[in-house]
Write a protein that holds these residues in place. Structure first.
Motif, PDB file in Angstrom:
ATOM      1  N   UNK A  74       4.420   0.966  58.551  1.00 26.40           N
ATOM      2  CA  UNK A  74       5.438   1.962  58.586  1.00 26.40           C
ATOM      3  C   UNK A  74       5.529   2.362  57.070  1.00 26.40           C
ATOM      4  N   UNK A  75       5.884   1.456  56.231  1.00 28.20           N
ATOM      5  CA  UNK A  75       6.065   1.662  54.938  1.00 28.20           C
ATOM      6  C   UNK A  75       4.932   2.233  54.027  1.00 28.20           C
ATOM      7  N   UNK A  76       3.761   1.801  54.232  1.00 26.81           N
ATOM      8  CA  UNK A  76       2.521   2.374  53.587  1.00 26.81           C
ATOM      9  C   UNK A  76       2.302   3.589  53.975  1.00 26.81           C
ATOM     10  N   UNK A  77       2.442   4.170  55.423  1.00 23.02           N
ATOM     11  CA  UNK A  77       2.095   5.392  55.754  1.00 23.02           C
ATOM     12  C   UNK A  77       3.172   6.314  55.491  1.00 23.02           C
ATOM     13  N   UNK A  78       4.290   5.949  55.521  1.00 23.96           N
ATOM     14  CA  UNK A  78       5.528   6.804  55.046  1.00 23.96           C
ATOM     15  C   UNK A  78       5.556   7.220  53.772  1.00 23.96           C
ATOM     16  N   UNK A  79       5.024   6.341  52.759  1.00 20.91           N
ATOM     17  CA  UNK A  79       4.761   6.627  51.203  1.00 20.91           C
ATOM     18  C   UNK A  79       3.527   7.625  51.120  1.00 20.91           C
ATOM     19  N   UNK A  80       2.513   7.330  52.160  1.00 20.67           N
ATOM     20  CA  UNK A  80       1.353   8.295  52.016  1.00 20.67           C
ATOM     21  C   UNK A  80       1.817   9.732  52.271  1.00 20.67           C
ATOM     22  N   UNK A  81       2.711   9.673  53.387  1.00 23.57           N
ATOM     23  CA  UNK A  81       3.093  11.204  53.802  1.00 23.57           C
ATOM     24  C   UNK A  81       4.106  11.800  52.791  1.00 23.57           C
ATOM     25  N   UNK A  82       4.421  11.073  51.702  1.00 22.37           N
ATOM     26  CA  UNK A  82       5.139  12.020  50.750  1.00 22.37           C
ATOM     27  C   UNK A  82       4.294  12.679  49.850  1.00 22.37           C
ATOM     28  N   UNK A  83       3.064  12.140  49.738  1.00 22.89           N
ATOM     29  CA  UNK A  83       2.170  13.021  48.862  1.00 22.89           C
ATOM     30  C   UNK A  83       0.889  12.400  49.493  1.00 22.89           C
ATOM     31  N   UNK A  84       0.172  13.149  50.596  1.00 20.13           N
ATOM     32  CA  UNK A  84      -1.020  12.650  50.751  1.00 20.13           C
ATOM     33  C   UNK A  84      -2.072  12.547  49.772  1.00 20.13           C
ATOM     34  N   UNK A  85      -2.120  13.243  48.786  1.00 24.57           N
ATOM     35  CA  UNK A  85      -3.117  13.176  47.747  1.00 24.57           C
ATOM     36  C   UNK A  85      -2.876  12.234  46.733  1.00 24.57           C
ATOM     37  N   UNK A  86      -1.929  11.555  46.705  1.00 21.95           N
ATOM     38  CA  UNK A  86      -1.457  10.258  45.717  1.00 21.95           C
ATOM     39  C   UNK A  86      -2.509   9.158  46.039  1.00 21.95           C
ATOM     40  N   UNK A  87      -3.277   8.779  45.495  1.00 20.66           N
ATOM     41  CA  UNK A  87      -4.518   7.587  45.627  1.00 20.66           C
ATOM     42  C   UNK A  87      -3.796   6.338  45.948  1.00 20.66           C
ATOM     43  N   UNK A  88      -2.970   5.962  45.371  1.00 17.76           N
ATOM     44  CA  UNK A  88      -2.424   4.388  45.482  1.00 17.76           C
ATOM     45  C   UNK A  88      -1.783   4.462  47.031  1.00 17.76           C
ATOM     46  N   UNK A 348      14.010  12.573  54.527  1.00 16.79           N
ATOM     47  CA  UNK A 348      13.018  13.471  53.819  1.00 16.79           C
ATOM     48  C   UNK A 348      12.974  14.789  54.022  1.00 16.79           C
ATOM     49  N   UNK A 349      14.034  15.654  53.157  1.00 18.89           N
ATOM     50  CA  UNK A 349      14.177  17.040  53.719  1.00 18.89           C
ATOM     51  C   UNK A 349      13.232  18.209  53.496  1.00 18.89           C
ATOM     52  N   UNK A 350      12.938  18.259  52.289  1.00 18.52           N
ATOM     53  CA  UNK A 350      11.946  19.612  52.114  1.00 18.52           C
ATOM     54  C   UNK A 350      10.608  19.184  51.721  1.00 18.52           C
ATOM     55  N   UNK A 351       9.874  20.418  51.960  1.00 18.20           N
ATOM     56  CA  UNK A 351       8.420  20.396  51.552  1.00 18.20           C
ATOM     57  C   UNK A 351       8.200  20.138  50.073  1.00 18.20           C
ATOM     58  N   UNK A 352       6.985  19.434  49.923  1.00 18.96           N
ATOM     59  CA  UNK A 352       6.506  19.190  48.423  1.00 18.96           C
ATOM     60  C   UNK A 352       4.999  19.086  48.340  1.00 18.96           C
ATOM     61  N   UNK A 353       4.544  19.180  47.291  1.00 17.67           N
ATOM     62  CA  UNK A 353       2.823  19.513  47.154  1.00 17.67           C
ATOM     63  C   UNK A 353       2.632  18.137  47.754  1.00 17.67           C
ATOM     64  N   UNK A 354       1.676  18.393  48.786  1.00 16.51           N
ATOM     65  CA  UNK A 354       0.766  17.118  49.562  1.00 16.51           C
ATOM     66  C   UNK A 354       1.720  16.472  50.396  1.00 16.51           C
ATOM     67  N   UNK A 355       2.698  16.982  50.585  1.00 18.23           N
ATOM     68  CA  UNK A 355       3.856  16.161  51.951  1.00 18.23           C
ATOM     69  C   UNK A 355       3.017  16.514  53.214  1.00 18.23           C
ATOM     70  N   UNK A 356       3.091  15.549  53.825  1.00 13.49           N
ATOM     71  CA  UNK A 356       2.591  15.955  55.566  1.00 13.49           C
ATOM     72  C   UNK A 356       3.471  16.883  56.040  1.00 13.49           C
TER      73      UNK A 356
END
Length: 599
Positions: A74-88, A348-356
């Motif tokens: 859950x943690x890893x995927x929610x971090x990923x969803x914050x910015x889908x382009x972030x490689x880490x 997590x409220x607003x859209x940001x670049x790369x967000x799911x």
């Protein structure tokens, strides 16, 4: 249009606080090490589950593994969803997915081994007080036993698993990759390529010619592939029939309902009760025809706006306040938890670049739930907020009240709490609205939810039932047969005021849900259960609220149908669907009244 901001530019108060799950990456790594060590240990119990102490130790370790994996995933995927382009976080998400697969493989021996035990041994385990935390698991395994085959047969079915995915995979490829749609003239007279995503936008156009052209070209494209698409759907139904026969179920429908322990009556009741209330749908179509001021109502007019877009600018802060105000009928305790979600960064409220894109509620047992939004300052986003917070509070209460094994509610129950919140918000907005235009806008918004979630999904459910019965009787599903069944259902559901265009007979070919058979009925039952709850809460007050909170706290501590029954909604009877229909009727009456007043 403002440019989409980067993740680093979002305000801290608009971000979810994932530190509540893992304070740092080092903590995540530490738990990952614990999980991999526990996964290695589970193999020691293989072949030893005919001893109660060993079984208890095995189940306890299985829970430990499962909770570790859930938290990490859950943690890893929610971090990923914050910015889908972030490689880490892409890497972290992949790492968690691999761990989940490893855990599934390592624990896969447990169920077959318990199921291979003699019946008397299983009964003894179910009666053993030492195994009390696992009684519901053991009872469920005993229930599954009648449809579990020998080890070699199960192995054979597992190997067929990949082959059985073929109809769905082929449909997905055809539908998403190979089908190319022609161009359509948009409202400005410009040629625009028709796509799945743009189709509904075209159907929502104020320009009738745009709607008609998009509709005809969509189904003309599917019509060219009708033989292939019919063969694909037929293969899926044949696959389902094979599994139902292999596992000794009376029918595919009963096999599909077995997992949730739901009787066939729930399914047939839904269809029969909606049939009884089809005159309401027909009345709504008549109203739609007069609101659109057309001589003939066509299938491509179903999504056309009925009233001028009533602009409702609602900021996030206003949306939170209105949602809270509308949920007052649920009592102080519910409102306190809701406020905690607002104040303590669950969202997590607003859209940001790369967000799911989209919205969801998610989380791991032992930590509060989280909600992902891409909030816009409009009515839709406010409904999304209350919907997702409904899911979140359902999870919160179930996690608080139930042990780990029983905390996760089923898909059958999943949409009830979220839809109830929407119903209460709609009731509140309609009560306080003084502007006839605003009222009409809200009423059409709500009436269309009934049309799409209850009537349309029930029609889909009826179509699935008919085609599976035909294959069970040895008939073949030709494109002509599928189209005739589908066309006739549309005539039945939409009534005399609708010109049922011949093109609609191909709509069956583009519904992906038909490859997850007998699933769509849950949308209609969930919506009906929620509407029934909202009616009881608004009319009865405190006793109904108490029953409803009991439902939220139940997780999966009993079978879904029983949990709802205890809370006052008996889905094995037609009553909740009839109650939902009375709410729909009231909406239509209010709309007719506004029309009569010339609003």
């Amino acid at each position: 249009m403002n440019a989409v901001i980067k993740r680093s530019e979002t305000k801290p108060e608009h971000r979810w606080k994932l530190e509540d799950l893992f304070a740092s990456q080092a903590d995540w790594d530490k738990e990952y090490a614990l999980a991999t060590a526990a996964i290695k240990k589970i193999a020691q119990y293989e072949g030893k589950l005919d001893d109660a102490a060993q079984l208890k130790a095995c189940f306890t370790l299985e829970d430990e593994i499962s909770l570790h994996v859930e938290r990490l995933y859950v943690y890893a995927n929610m971090r990923h969803h914050e910015d889908m382009a972030a490689p880490e976080y892409q890497a972290l998400s992949d790492k968690s997915k691999k761990l989940s697969v490893q855990s599934g493989e390592a624990t896969s021996f447990i169920s077959p081994e318990v199921l291979s035990l003699p019946d008397e041994k299983l009964e003894k385990y179910i009666a053993d007080p030492e195994l009390a935390p696992f009684h519901s698991t053991l009872k469920e395994m005993r229930r599954q036993k009648a449809h579990t085959l020998s080890k070699s047969e199960e192995m054979l079915l597992a190997q067929v698993g990949n082959v059985s995915q073929a109809p769905s995979t082929i449909f997905g490829m055809l539908n998403n990759a190979d089908l190319k749609f022609p161009k359509v003239k948009d409202e400005n007279g410009e040629e625009v390529e028709l796509t799945h995503g743009r189709y509904i936008q075209f159907l929502e156009s104020k320009n009738r010619e745009v709607r008609r052209e998009a509709f005809e070209k969509m189904y003309e494209t599917y019509g060219k592939m009708k033989n292939t698409l019919a063969a694909t759907l037929n293969a899926n139904v044949t696959k389902n029939t094979f599994y139902a026969n292999a596992r000794k179920y009376p029918s595919v429908l009963e096999m599909s309902l077995f997992g949730d322990n739901i009787s066939k009556d729930v399914y047939t009741n839904l269809i029969d009760t909606i049939h009884e209330h089809l005159p309401l749908m027909h009345r709504y179509m008549n109203l739609r025809k007069s609101l659109l001021k057309v001589d003939e109502l066509h299938m491509y007019d179903l999504f056309a706006p009925l009233v001028e877009e009533f602009k409702m600018d609602i900021s996030y802060e206003e949306a939170k306040a209105l949602v809270k105000e509308s949920l007052k009928p649920l009592g102080e305790d519910y409102l306190e938890v809701l406020q905690e979600g607002y104040d303590k960064s669950w969202i997590d409220v607003y859209e940001n670049e790369g967000k799911r894109s989209g919205a969801y509620s998610w989380g791991a047992f032992g930590t509060h739930p989280y909600v992902l939004l891409n909030h816009k300052d409009n009515l839709n986003s406010m409904f999304t907020l209350t919907h997702e917070m409904g899911h979140a509070l359902h999870s919160y209460y179930s996690d608080q009240e139930q042990p780990y094994r029983d905390a996760q509610y089923t898909i059958f129950l999943a949409e009830v709490a979220s839809t109830l919140n929407e119903a209460l918000l709609m009731h509140y907005l309609l009560e306080k609205s003084t502007d006839p235009k605003e009222k009409m806008y809200l009423l059409t918004y709500y009436a269309d939810q009934f049309r799409t979630t209850v009537f349309r999904q029930t029609m889909f459910a009826e179509f699935e039932k008919i085609i599976h019965e035909k294959v069970a009787e040895g008939e073949s599903l030709t494109p002509q047969e599928l189209s005739k069944i589908y066309y006739d259902l549309n005539v039945k559901y939409y009534g005399e005021d609708m010109v049922v265009d011949q093109d609609i007979e191909m709509e069956w070919a583009r519904i992906p849900h038909f490859y997850t058979s007998f699933y769509v009925y849950k949308y209609a039952t969930g919506f009906s259960a929620a509407t029934s709850f909202s009616k009881q809460i608004l009319e009865e007050g405190e006793p109904a609220v108490e029953r409803y909170l009991g439902f939220l706290k139940s997780g999966s501590s009993d079978y879904s149908i029983e949990i709802l029954k205890k809370a006052g909604v008996d889905m094995s009877s037609p009553a909740p669907i009839s109650q939902a229909m009375s709410v729909f009727e009231d909406l239509i009456s209010q709309m007719e009244q506004l029309v009569a007043q010339g609003k």
